[in-house]
Motif scaffolding. Structure first.
Motif, PDB file in Angstrom:
ATOM      1  N   GLU A  12       0.824  -1.272   0.182  1.00  0.00           N
ATOM      2  CA  GLU A  12       0.039   0.030  -0.105  1.00  0.00           C
ATOM      3  C   GLU A  12       0.853   1.191   0.054  1.00  0.00           C
ATOM      4  OE1 GLU A  12      -2.895  -0.576   3.389  1.00  0.00           O
ATOM      5  OE2 GLU A  12      -3.899  -1.886   2.289  1.00  0.00           O
ATOM      6  N   ARG A  13       2.124   1.274   0.655  1.00  0.00           N
ATOM      7  CA  ARG A  13       2.903   2.338   0.670  1.00  0.00           C
ATOM      8  C   ARG A  13       3.990   2.527  -0.564  1.00  0.00           C
ATOM      9  NH1 ARG A  13       4.494   0.284   5.690  1.00  0.00           N
ATOM     10  NH2 ARG A  13       6.329  -0.255   5.021  1.00  0.00           N
ATOM     11  N   GLU A  14       4.201   1.319  -1.201  1.00  0.00           N
ATOM     12  CA  GLU A  14       5.106   1.569  -2.154  1.00  0.00           C
ATOM     13  C   GLU A  14       4.681   0.904  -3.513  1.00  0.00           C
ATOM     14  OE1 GLU A  14       8.899   0.770   1.000  1.00  0.00           O
ATOM     15  OE2 GLU A  14       8.812  -0.486  -0.552  1.00  0.00           O
ATOM     16  N   THR A  15       3.379   0.943  -3.802  1.00  0.00           N
ATOM     17  CA  THR A  15       2.861   0.536  -5.122  1.00  0.00           C
ATOM     18  C   THR A  15       3.033   1.731  -6.018  1.00  0.00           C
ATOM     19  OG1 THR A  15       1.640  -1.258  -4.499  1.00  0.00           O
ATOM     20  CG2 THR A  15       1.132  -0.152  -6.480  1.00  0.00           C
ATOM     21  N   ARG A  16       3.672   1.688  -7.084  1.00  0.00           N
ATOM     22  CA  ARG A  16       3.809   2.937  -7.955  1.00  0.00           C
ATOM     23  C   ARG A  16       2.583   3.108  -8.839  1.00  0.00           C
ATOM     24  NH1 ARG A  16       8.279   6.043  -9.556  1.00  0.00           N
ATOM     25  NH2 ARG A  16       8.694   5.391  -7.552  1.00  0.00           N
ATOM     26  N   PHE A 106       5.819   2.468 -18.716  1.00  0.00           N
ATOM     27  CA  PHE A 106       6.710   1.810 -17.738  1.00  0.00           C
ATOM     28  C   PHE A 106       8.088   1.698 -18.026  1.00  0.00           C
ATOM     29  CE2 PHE A 106       8.275  -2.061 -15.752  1.00  0.00           C
ATOM     30  CZ  PHE A 106       7.678  -1.840 -14.567  1.00  0.00           C
ATOM     31  N   ALA A 107       8.466   1.267 -19.395  1.00  0.00           N
ATOM     32  CA  ALA A 107       9.939   1.331 -19.570  1.00  0.00           C
ATOM     33  C   ALA A 107      10.531   2.689 -19.614  1.00  0.00           C
ATOM     34  CB  ALA A 107       9.952   0.430 -20.840  1.00  0.00           C
ATOM     35  N   ASN A 108      10.159   3.609 -20.125  1.00  0.00           N
ATOM     36  CA  ASN A 108      10.815   4.767 -20.272  1.00  0.00           C
ATOM     37  C   ASN A 108      10.765   5.946 -19.242  1.00  0.00           C
ATOM     38  OD1 ASN A 108      11.971   4.056 -22.781  1.00  0.00           O
ATOM     39  ND2 ASN A 108       9.920   4.110 -23.633  1.00  0.00           N
ATOM     40  N   VAL A 109       9.515   5.950 -18.481  1.00  0.00           N
ATOM     41  CA  VAL A 109       9.248   6.644 -17.359  1.00  0.00           C
ATOM     42  C   VAL A 109       9.543   6.234 -16.086  1.00  0.00           C
ATOM     43  CG1 VAL A 109       7.520   8.562 -16.562  1.00  0.00           C
ATOM     44  CG2 VAL A 109       8.065   8.179 -18.992  1.00  0.00           C
ATOM     45  N   VAL A 110       8.658   5.069 -15.719  1.00  0.00           N
ATOM     46  CA  VAL A 110       8.564   4.483 -14.239  1.00  0.00           C
ATOM     47  C   VAL A 110       9.918   3.848 -13.919  1.00  0.00           C
ATOM     48  CG1 VAL A 110       7.488   3.017 -12.903  1.00  0.00           C
ATOM     49  CG2 VAL A 110       6.037   4.172 -14.508  1.00  0.00           C
ATOM     50  N   LEU A 111      10.529   3.044 -15.041  1.00  0.00           N
ATOM     51  CA  LEU A 111      11.783   2.358 -14.757  1.00  0.00           C
ATOM     52  C   LEU A 111      13.219   3.329 -15.028  1.00  0.00           C
ATOM     53  CD1 LEU A 111      11.284  -1.138 -16.485  1.00  0.00           C
ATOM     54  CD2 LEU A 111      11.541  -0.601 -14.088  1.00  0.00           C
ATOM     55  N   ALA A 112      12.635   4.607 -15.242  1.00  0.00           N
ATOM     56  CA  ALA A 112      13.847   5.486 -15.396  1.00  0.00           C
ATOM     57  C   ALA A 112      14.267   5.772 -13.936  1.00  0.00           C
ATOM     58  CB  ALA A 112      13.529   6.657 -16.115  1.00  0.00           C
ATOM     59  N   GLN A 118      15.131  -0.305  -7.626  1.00  0.00           N
ATOM     60  CA  GLN A 118      15.904  -0.808  -6.530  1.00  0.00           C
ATOM     61  C   GLN A 118      14.785  -1.488  -5.715  1.00  0.00           C
ATOM     62  OE1 GLN A 118      18.960  -1.664  -6.204  1.00  0.00           O
ATOM     63  NE2 GLN A 118      19.503  -0.862  -7.968  1.00  0.00           N
ATOM     64  N   ARG A 119      13.636  -0.919  -5.622  1.00  0.00           N
ATOM     65  CA  ARG A 119      12.549  -1.190  -4.763  1.00  0.00           C
ATOM     66  C   ARG A 119      12.044  -2.344  -5.202  1.00  0.00           C
ATOM     67  NH1 ARG A 119       7.518   2.768  -4.891  1.00  0.00           N
ATOM     68  NH2 ARG A 119       9.363   4.350  -3.650  1.00  0.00           N
ATOM     69  N   TYR A 124      11.375  -8.141  -4.815  1.00  0.00           N
ATOM     70  CA  TYR A 124      11.494  -9.602  -4.978  1.00  0.00           C
ATOM     71  C   TYR A 124      12.338 -10.320  -4.094  1.00  0.00           C
ATOM     72  CZ  TYR A 124      13.981 -13.317  -7.707  1.00  0.00           C
ATOM     73  OH  TYR A 124      14.319 -14.428  -7.964  1.00  0.00           O
ATOM     74  N   HIS A 125      13.521  -9.925  -3.618  1.00  0.00           N
ATOM     75  CA  HIS A 125      14.188 -10.583  -2.511  1.00  0.00           C
ATOM     76  C   HIS A 125      13.289 -10.910  -1.179  1.00  0.00           C
ATOM     77  CE1 HIS A 125      18.019 -11.098  -4.738  1.00  0.00           C
ATOM     78  NE2 HIS A 125      17.876  -9.521  -4.887  1.00  0.00           N
ATOM     79  N   LEU A 126      12.560  -9.707  -0.944  1.00  0.00           N
ATOM     80  CA  LEU A 126      11.692 -10.243   0.368  1.00  0.00           C
ATOM     81  C   LEU A 126      10.785 -11.028   0.173  1.00  0.00           C
ATOM     82  CD1 LEU A 126      11.022  -8.737   3.262  1.00  0.00           C
ATOM     83  CD2 LEU A 126       9.455  -7.323   1.701  1.00  0.00           C
ATOM     84  N   PHE A 127      10.019 -11.075  -0.965  1.00  0.00           N
ATOM     85  CA  PHE A 127       8.878 -12.089  -1.590  1.00  0.00           C
ATOM     86  C   PHE A 127       9.525 -13.312  -1.663  1.00  0.00           C
ATOM     87  CE2 PHE A 127       6.140 -14.378  -4.048  1.00  0.00           C
ATOM     88  CZ  PHE A 127       4.795 -13.894  -3.704  1.00  0.00           C
ATOM     89  N   LYS A 128      10.811 -13.460  -2.564  1.00  0.00           N
ATOM     90  CA  LYS A 128      11.284 -14.833  -2.359  1.00  0.00           C
ATOM     91  C   LYS A 128      11.885 -15.587  -1.072  1.00  0.00           C
ATOM     92  CE  LYS A 128      11.376 -16.957  -5.824  1.00  0.00           C
ATOM     93  NZ  LYS A 128      10.345 -17.860  -6.260  1.00  0.00           N
TER      94      LYS A 128
END
Length: 177
Positions: A12-16, A106-112, A118-119, A124-128
């Motif tokens: 809820e806090r970190e969803t883009r 997503f590819a050109n703005v969000v992932l920039a 890093q989030r 990913y690491h937290l989930f796995k």
């Protein structure tokens, strides 16, 4: 499995999200309706799998509709990879007429945004780590999510909504009764 099922408060806090305020003309190839688009993270529940991928379900809040399914790999593809791109529209999942525009966004703005990349890796690491830890409280959910063949069980499919709920709204809301 949806990241927010295991880590609700963090999701809820970190969803883009991205808000589109001014629509372009409908005949413009980059047309995207005015709405707020949430980039909901989904990760693999297979134990000891280090696929280093995230699936992003893009959901339009006000339209309450699934808008795109984007697959993103954390590592650039190698010469031997079957998938030519690091980020692409997932061919096995639902798409909409705006999927290509949302992929570009997503590819050109969000992932920039390096902190967002890093989030995603941190999530990913937290989930796995939770999936790989047999003592983690999420194991009941994970076992209920997939049957031995790796497919979602019919019981779980009914409980998980097809369209994830939008992120919480700020401020007051006028409601008619």
């Amino acid at each position: 499995m949806r990241f927010g099922l295991l880590f609700r408060e963090l999701a809820e806090r970190e969803t883009r999200t991205v808000k589109i305020f001014d629509p372009l003309p409908v005949d413009d190839p980059s047309f995207l309706p005015v709405d707020e688009y949430g980039f909901d993270e989904w990760y693999c529940v297979e134990p000891r799998c280090d696929c280093r991928r995230v699936m992003i379900n893009v959901v339009a809040r006000h339209a309450q509709a699934h808008a795109a399914t984007i697959n993103h790999g954390f590592d650039p593809p190698g010469k031997d990879d079957l998938v030519p791109d690091q980020t692409f529209l997932d061919p096995l999942n639902r798409q909409s007429r705006w999927s290509a525009v949302l992929l570009d966004l997503f590819a050109n703005v969000v992932l920039a945004d390096e902190s967002y990349r890093q989030r995603l890796l941190r999530h990913y690491h937290l989930f796995k780590n939770a999936v790989d830890d047999p003592a983690h409280p999420c194991q009941r959910l994970v076992r209920g999510w997939a049957d031995p063949a790796g497919e979602p069980s019919p019981r779980t499919r009914k409980r998980v909504p097809a369209i994830p709920p939008p992120p919480p709204r700020c401020g007051k809301r006028n409601r008619r009764r």
